[in-house]
Write a protein that holds these residues in place. Sequence first.
Motif, mmCIF file in Angstrom:
data_model
loop_
_atom_site.group_PDB
_atom_site.id
_atom_site.type_symbol
_atom_site.label_atom_id
_atom_site.label_comp_id
_atom_site.label_asym_id
_atom_site.label_seq_id
_atom_site.Cartn_x
_atom_site.Cartn_y
_atom_site.Cartn_z
ATOM 1 N N ILE A 186 30.460 25.283 25.293
ATOM 2 C CA ILE A 186 30.735 25.934 26.990
ATOM 3 C C ILE A 186 31.427 24.704 27.405
ATOM 4 O O ILE A 186 30.208 23.081 27.508
ATOM 5 C CB ILE A 186 29.538 26.158 27.817
ATOM 6 N N GLU A 187 32.499 24.481 28.287
ATOM 7 C CA GLU A 187 31.957 22.366 29.081
ATOM 8 C C GLU A 187 32.516 23.371 29.952
ATOM 9 O O GLU A 187 34.682 23.789 30.003
ATOM 10 C CB GLU A 187 33.383 21.960 28.065
ATOM 11 N N CYS A 188 32.042 23.954 31.181
ATOM 12 C CA CYS A 188 32.970 23.824 32.584
ATOM 13 C C CYS A 188 33.385 22.508 33.339
ATOM 14 O O CYS A 188 33.831 22.935 34.524
ATOM 15 C CB CYS A 188 31.456 24.879 33.178
ATOM 16 N N GLU A 189 32.759 21.416 33.549
ATOM 17 C CA GLU A 189 33.031 20.294 34.286
ATOM 18 C C GLU A 189 33.416 19.239 32.576
ATOM 19 O O GLU A 189 32.715 19.469 31.123
ATOM 20 C CB GLU A 189 32.001 19.358 34.486
ATOM 21 N N ILE A 190 34.424 18.549 32.615
ATOM 22 C CA ILE A 190 34.491 17.726 32.187
ATOM 23 C C ILE A 190 33.843 17.138 31.070
ATOM 24 O O ILE A 190 32.894 15.938 32.003
ATOM 25 C CB ILE A 190 36.315 17.329 32.174
#
Length: 155
Positions: free
Chosen positions: A61-65
């Motif tokens: 998961i990568e919601c914020e860079i």
Amino acid sequence: MAVLNIIKEGDATLRKTSRPVEEITPRITRLLDDMVETMHVADGCGLAAVQVGVLRRIVVIECEIGEIYEMINPEIIKKSGHQEEAEGCLSLPGKAGITSRPAKVTVKYTDRKGDEYELTGTGLLARAICHECDHLDGKLFTDKGVFLREMEDED
Ligand code: ZN
């Protein structure tokens, strides 16, 4: 690292239940690397191993860079509240829908070193955790009977 092929809706593998990871082998860590690379290339904020055809309980998961979570055997242990937001999936290109999800979730998981963590997320992160964990049980966001529209930028 390698970019893996993302399987699409209609492929029966997406409906299967993924098995827990019992041992973190070099093959598992390479899979994590490849999943992160694949998520970046596909411009997504999450990917489950089943989406690249591997029936193991692994998600990235990568919601914020730059804030990448690699979760082995994730398990949601707490949920609260409610949110309704637009959602999409790399395995369902061009589709989006409004889903109902908890506002806040806590997930327990193991990282690539074998250390156990608990992470509490809200907003997009909470939705991503729920969405990716659903994949491990063969569920897609469209199962929730949400309103679907074709996205305008579909190829
Ligand atoms: Zn998905």
